[in-house]
Design a protein around this motif. Structure first.
Motif, PDB file in Angstrom:
ATOM      1  N   GLN A  19      40.457  23.300  28.397  1.00  0.00           N
ATOM      2  CA  GLN A  19      41.772  23.742  27.945  1.00  0.00           C
ATOM      3  C   GLN A  19      42.641  24.402  29.005  1.00  0.00           C
ATOM      4  O   GLN A  19      43.859  24.339  28.937  1.00  0.00           O
ATOM      5  N   GLY A  20      42.031  25.092  29.975  1.00  0.00           N
ATOM      6  CA  GLY A  20      42.810  25.837  30.949  1.00  0.00           C
ATOM      7  C   GLY A  20      43.319  27.148  30.376  1.00  0.00           C
ATOM      8  O   GLY A  20      42.896  27.606  29.318  1.00  0.00           O
ATOM      9  N   SER A  21      44.259  27.774  31.101  1.00  0.00           N
ATOM     10  CA  SER A  21      44.846  29.062  30.686  1.00  0.00           C
ATOM     11  C   SER A  21      43.765  30.073  30.333  1.00  0.00           C
ATOM     12  O   SER A  21      43.798  30.725  29.276  1.00  0.00           O
ATOM     13  N   VAL A  22      42.807  30.225  31.223  1.00  0.00           N
ATOM     14  CA  VAL A  22      41.611  31.014  30.939  1.00  0.00           C
ATOM     15  C   VAL A  22      41.945  32.449  30.574  1.00  0.00           C
ATOM     16  O   VAL A  22      41.520  32.958  29.520  1.00  0.00           O
ATOM     17  N   THR A  23      42.677  33.151  31.422  1.00  0.00           N
ATOM     18  CA  THR A  23      42.884  34.578  31.162  1.00  0.00           C
ATOM     19  C   THR A  23      43.835  34.823  29.992  1.00  0.00           C
ATOM     20  O   THR A  23      43.723  35.840  29.306  1.00  0.00           O
ATOM     21  N   VAL A  69      40.656  36.549  37.714  1.00  0.00           N
ATOM     22  CA  VAL A  69      39.838  36.504  36.499  1.00  0.00           C
ATOM     23  C   VAL A  69      39.034  37.786  36.334  1.00  0.00           C
ATOM     24  O   VAL A  69      39.036  38.416  35.263  1.00  0.00           O
ATOM     25  N   PHE A  70      38.342  38.210  37.380  1.00  0.00           N
ATOM     26  CA  PHE A  70      37.502  39.402  37.266  1.00  0.00           C
ATOM     27  C   PHE A  70      38.329  40.673  37.123  1.00  0.00           C
ATOM     28  O   PHE A  70      37.922  41.613  36.428  1.00  0.00           O
ATOM     29  N   ASP A  71      39.503  40.726  37.766  1.00  0.00           N
ATOM     30  CA  ASP A  71      40.381  41.876  37.555  1.00  0.00           C
ATOM     31  C   ASP A  71      40.822  41.966  36.102  1.00  0.00           C
ATOM     32  O   ASP A  71      40.937  43.065  35.538  1.00  0.00           O
ATOM     33  N   ARG A  72      41.079  40.820  35.491  1.00  0.00           N
ATOM     34  CA  ARG A  72      41.457  40.813  34.074  1.00  0.00           C
ATOM     35  C   ARG A  72      40.306  41.306  33.208  1.00  0.00           C
ATOM     36  O   ARG A  72      40.504  42.106  32.279  1.00  0.00           O
ATOM     37  N   ILE A  73      39.091  40.871  33.501  1.00  0.00           N
ATOM     38  CA  ILE A  73      37.935  41.316  32.722  1.00  0.00           C
ATOM     39  C   ILE A  73      37.756  42.829  32.869  1.00  0.00           C
ATOM     40  O   ILE A  73      37.491  43.534  31.883  1.00  0.00           O
ATOM     41  N   ARG A  74      37.920  43.340  34.081  1.00  0.00           N
ATOM     42  CA  ARG A  74      37.832  44.787  34.292  1.00  0.00           C
ATOM     43  C   ARG A  74      38.909  45.528  33.495  1.00  0.00           C
ATOM     44  O   ARG A  74      38.646  46.554  32.869  1.00  0.00           O
ATOM     45  N   ALA A  75      40.129  45.000  33.554  1.00  0.00           N
ATOM     46  CA  ALA A  75      41.242  45.658  32.870  1.00  0.00           C
ATOM     47  C   ALA A  75      41.022  45.708  31.360  1.00  0.00           C
ATOM     48  O   ALA A  75      41.529  46.606  30.680  1.00  0.00           O
ATOM     49  N   GLU A 100      38.420  25.671  41.763  1.00  0.00           N
ATOM     50  CA  GLU A 100      39.858  25.802  41.592  1.00  0.00           C
ATOM     51  C   GLU A 100      40.317  27.124  41.003  1.00  0.00           C
ATOM     52  O   GLU A 100      41.518  27.403  40.971  1.00  0.00           O
ATOM     53  N   LEU A 101      39.398  27.953  40.523  1.00  0.00           N
ATOM     54  CA  LEU A 101      39.803  29.174  39.833  1.00  0.00           C
ATOM     55  C   LEU A 101      40.046  30.329  40.803  1.00  0.00           C
ATOM     56  O   LEU A 101      39.383  30.441  41.835  1.00  0.00           O
ATOM     57  N   ASN A 102      40.977  31.195  40.431  1.00  0.00           N
ATOM     58  CA  ASN A 102      41.273  32.416  41.183  1.00  0.00           C
ATOM     59  C   ASN A 102      40.393  33.524  40.605  1.00  0.00           C
ATOM     60  O   ASN A 102      40.765  34.204  39.639  1.00  0.00           O
ATOM     61  N   TRP A 103      39.229  33.725  41.196  1.00  0.00           N
ATOM     62  CA  TRP A 103      38.263  34.641  40.620  1.00  0.00           C
ATOM     63  C   TRP A 103      38.667  36.097  40.762  1.00  0.00           C
ATOM     64  O   TRP A 103      38.297  36.936  39.921  1.00  0.00           O
TER      65      TRP A 103
END
Length: 261
Positions: free
Chosen positions: A189-193, A227-233, A221-224
């Motif tokens: 699907q994409g739009s992970v965060t 992604v991980f900053d979002r999970i932390r937030a 291809e992912l900007n980790w």
């Protein structure tokens, strides 16, 4: 922000070694927790001894599945003719989870059988998850539901992470949650965060691999960092399962962890 905690998935990592030796290898590499899909080829007490000997915590196991290429390779929860089998498998998973100290059981959804309408397979799945939720009540185990991508698992009963979330909402109990697999979400699907943010109240576990080849973070291809900053937030306090296929060997592929732990 909450520190991130990573668990080695022993189905995918340290495959250079026999399964029984992967526990010590994971501990030696710095992991303090592990997950893997199928403990059922070993007595639960033996696996518990290996966990304890390596100083590891068991995070997650799956309900039993069939061998690759069989109709139940991704579970039996959606197969109308196999409801009794599903119930036996769920009970076995809860038994193993109790011995291993695993707080999570991934209830694998299954591939819709040829000739079975999608609506019938999904209805069977929802009914089985409702039964499983009742069965797991009071066990201390959370059940998690995951949508696999249709490229890797054609015909999988859940076709989107939102559909999986809808089942979690329909069951309506705290011990049934969503398994947010970043790789499967990106491929399907994409739009992970964005999806992670929208579904966050339902998320009970996270697994990671890079797309498109399911290798370690930083190889695709992912900007980790994002992604991980979002999970932390989002103040995620659970474990993140490293469910990927190392591109060039397990140990060589672990360098990415230093950037996020």
């Amino acid at each position: 922000m909450t520190a991130l905690r990573f668990a080695a998935n022993l189905k995918w990592l340290f495959t250079e070694l026999p399964f029984e030796e992967r526990f010590d290898a994971a501990a030696a590499a710095g992991f303090t927790a592990v997950e893997y899909s199928s403990p059922y080829g070993f007595p639960a007490a033996e696996l518990r001894r290996r966990l304890d000997g390596a100083g590891l915590r068991q995070v997650l196991i799956n309900t039993p599945g069939g061998q690759p290429g069989t109709p139940t390779r991704n579970g039996s929860a959606c197969i109308p003719d196999l409801v009794p089998q599903f119930r036996r498998e769920l009970d076995l998973a809860l038994e193993y989870a109790g011995v291993l100290g695993s707080g999570l059981v991934h209830v694998t959804g299954g591939i819709r059988p040829e000739g079975v309408p999608a609506a019938d397979a999904f209805a069977t799945y929802v009914t089985n998850i409702g039964w499983a939720a009742e069965r797991a009540a009071g066990s201390g185990v959370r059940l998690v539901l995951e949508a696999l991508n249709q490229r890797d698992a054609p015909g999988f009963v859940l076709t989107s992470i939102e559909q999986a979330a809808g089942v979690v909402r329909a069951v309506g109990v705290d011990h049934v949650r969503l398994l947010f697999d970043v790789y499967h979400c990106q491929v399907q699907q994409g739009s992970v965060t964005t999806r992670m943010q929208e579904l966050w109240p339902l998320v009970g576990h996270i697994q990671v691999a890079d797309a498109p080849t399911r290798t370690e973070p930083g190889t695709g291809e992912l900007n980790w960092r994002f992604v991980f900053d979002r999970i932390r937030a989002l103040d995620y306090a659970g474990w993140i399962g490293c469910e990927y296929r190392p591109a060039n060997g397990t140990l060589a592929g672990l360098s990415w962890l230093a950037d996020y732990t």
